[in-house]
Write an enzyme that holds these catalytic residues in place. Structure first.
Site, mmCIF file in Angstrom:
data_model
loop_
_atom_site.group_PDB
_atom_site.id
_atom_site.type_symbol
_atom_site.label_atom_id
_atom_site.label_comp_id
_atom_site.label_asym_id
_atom_site.label_seq_id
_atom_site.Cartn_x
_atom_site.Cartn_y
_atom_site.Cartn_z
ATOM 1 N N GLU A 18 67.999 45.899 47.332
ATOM 2 C CA GLU A 18 67.116 45.434 46.256
ATOM 3 C C GLU A 18 66.921 46.549 45.240
ATOM 4 O OE1 GLU A 18 63.640 44.290 48.337
ATOM 5 O OE2 GLU A 18 64.731 42.753 49.447
ATOM 6 N N GLY B 198 58.817 45.610 51.428
ATOM 7 C CA GLY B 198 58.897 45.826 52.867
ATOM 8 C C GLY B 198 59.851 44.844 53.544
ATOM 9 N N PHE B 199 59.619 44.617 54.832
ATOM 10 C CA PHE B 199 60.464 43.711 55.604
ATOM 11 C C PHE B 199 60.097 42.273 55.291
ATOM 12 C CE2 PHE B 199 62.649 46.547 58.537
ATOM 13 C CZ PHE B 199 63.708 45.752 58.941
ATOM 14 N N HIS B 200 60.408 41.793 54.122
ATOM 15 C CA HIS B 200 60.103 40.406 53.780
ATOM 16 C C HIS B 200 61.258 39.534 54.253
ATOM 17 C CE1 HIS B 200 62.705 40.249 50.074
ATOM 18 N NE2 HIS B 200 62.688 41.518 50.369
ATOM 19 N N ALA B 201 61.172 38.235 53.993
ATOM 20 C CA ALA B 201 62.121 37.304 54.593
ATOM 21 C C ALA B 201 63.587 37.636 54.283
ATOM 22 C CB ALA B 201 61.792 35.883 54.152
#
Lengths: 317, 98
Positions: free
Chosen positions: B96, B22-25
């Protein structure tokens, strides 16, 4: 704004206000829309006007004792108001034992019946405070919030203009950091805006080139505060040669948040401008203004007086 | 000029987050890097939480995990190109593998 009974119970328990559910578990989606409570004692006598179903209804010692003293027939009549009005919830205080008739009536009508061990007076104060907070109007604003000389200064401006660096410079000058990037603003009382960070971003600042840093860890407890009333708005704008900037400080500009107007200072940014100093002066100026001292206006008044005297002299001569 | 109404454009699009984390760092950092290439204002909304698309911290507070639907609203002179680039980035799982 509104909240469900389920949320209310959870938040109350988090805030050390004990609440247990006695019946009506399947109606916990009922909603509270008003932070003020009601003590519908008169409803027991059959007078049910002005009962607001979307408020928290409370029975204390008085109501329960009254109910207990009634004859069996009158008791049955007294609890009939629960058939007429579908209230969101009924809370019994002081951990009182609940007359079985009232319990049955509430269960049958699927009305959440809750009980607290607290005394009515204390419970009412606490639950209203909590409801005020939970039902308050809220917005999220992109900006940061710093306590400068006790003045809550909200700093706005586009991404990349240097808000976070400015916050850091102010922290280095011993001002206290509240929130970076996203400020959650709550209109808790009329005319009062309280700012705080979102839970996840507490104490966190992102600086280009350095990444994410924690202000509390870096500078200690005295460099932060959890909430602060917002009193002054500073907007950082890119310097443009063809735009005119306020040179006198006689015009008053405002920034409106949820219907509340806050004084606004627009600061053009150029390399070499000492923004932290400018913000400190803006905060000092604001403090003077609320004490009734307006330097720009005083200066203008003196000047006008001198000009008028010269004009008079000229006319006499 | 930013005030020129003829050049201001507003576009919005709903996109599903597809990468595993998901919207990780790092994903948020990539998103911001792309958004900053454009002059337009970028807003990202999930449920009723709104974040500035050029702010890493803002995006991280959205807590947008795999499968969540985000709405991107872009306003400015290069809104079209910006939405295209950002949509591609999210759909390509932020570069990714999974």
């Amino acid at each position: 704004m509104e909240i469900t009974i389920k949320e209310l119970i959870e938040r109350a328990n988090e805030n050390n206000i004990p609440l247990e559910i006695l019946c009506g578990e399947d109606a916990l989606d009922n909603r509270i829309k008003n932070p003020r409570i009601q003590k519908p004692g008169l409803a027991l006598t059959g007078f049910t006007y002005h009962i607001h179903p979307a408020r928290v209804q409370i029975f204390g010692d008085t109501e329960i004792t009254y109910l207990k003293e009634l004859s069996a027939y009158k008791k049955r009549k007294a609890v009939n108001f629960l058939d007429e009005i579908s209230i969101s919830c009924l809370i019994i205080t002081k951990g009182l034992e609940i007359p079985s008739l009232l319990l049955k009536k509430a269960c049958r009508n699927k009305i959440p019946l809750l009980r607290t061990t607290m005394q009515s007076s204390v419970f009412i104060r606490e639950i209203e405070e909590l409801l005020n907070e939970l039902l308050a109007e809220k917005v999220s604003i992109h900006g940061n919030l710093i306590d400068v000389f006790g003045v809550g200064v909200l700093i706005l401006g586009k991404s990349g203009i240097g808000k976070s660096e400015l916050a850091l410079s102010l922290i280095m000058r011993n001002h206290r950091f509240v929130a970076d990037d996203m400020v959650e603003i709550v209109k808790k009382y009329p005319g009062v805006l309280i700012g705080r960070p979102t839970e996840m971003l507490k104490h966190i600042v992102e600086i280009r080139g350095l990444g994410i840093v924690n202000i509390k860890d870096l500078f200690g407890i005295s460099a932060i505060r959890d909430t602060k009333r917002i009193e002054l708005v500073i907007e950082l704008v890119k310097w443009e040669d063809d735009t005119e900037y306020d040179r006198l400080g006689l015009e008053e500009d405002f920034y409106e948040i949820m219907g509340i107007k806050l004084p606004l200072v627009k600061l053009p940014v150029t390399p070499g401008r000492q923004l932290p100093v400018l913000i400190e002066v803006a905060a000092r100026n604001y403090l003077l203004k609320i004490k009734g001292i307006d330097s720009a206006k005083d200066f203008k008044d003196t000047l006008d007086k001198i000009l008028k005297e010269q004009q008079k002299k000229e006319e006499i001569e | 000029m930013a005030g020129d109404p003829q050049k201001m454009k507003k576009v919005e699009k709903k996109i599903t987050v597809q990468n595993k984390l998901g919207f990780h760092a790092r994903a948020a950092a990539n998103f911001v890097k792309t958004a900053e290439k454009f002059q337009s204002e970028v807003m990202v909304i999930k449920d009723d939480v709104e974040a500035n698309g050029k702010s890493i911290l803002g995006l991280l507070t959205l807590g947008a995990g795999k499968g969540s639907i985000i709405k991107i609203i872009i306003e400015g002179p290069d809104a079209d190109r910006a939405i295209e680039a950002l949509e591609k980035l999210v759909n390509n799982k932020f570069g990714e593998e999974e």
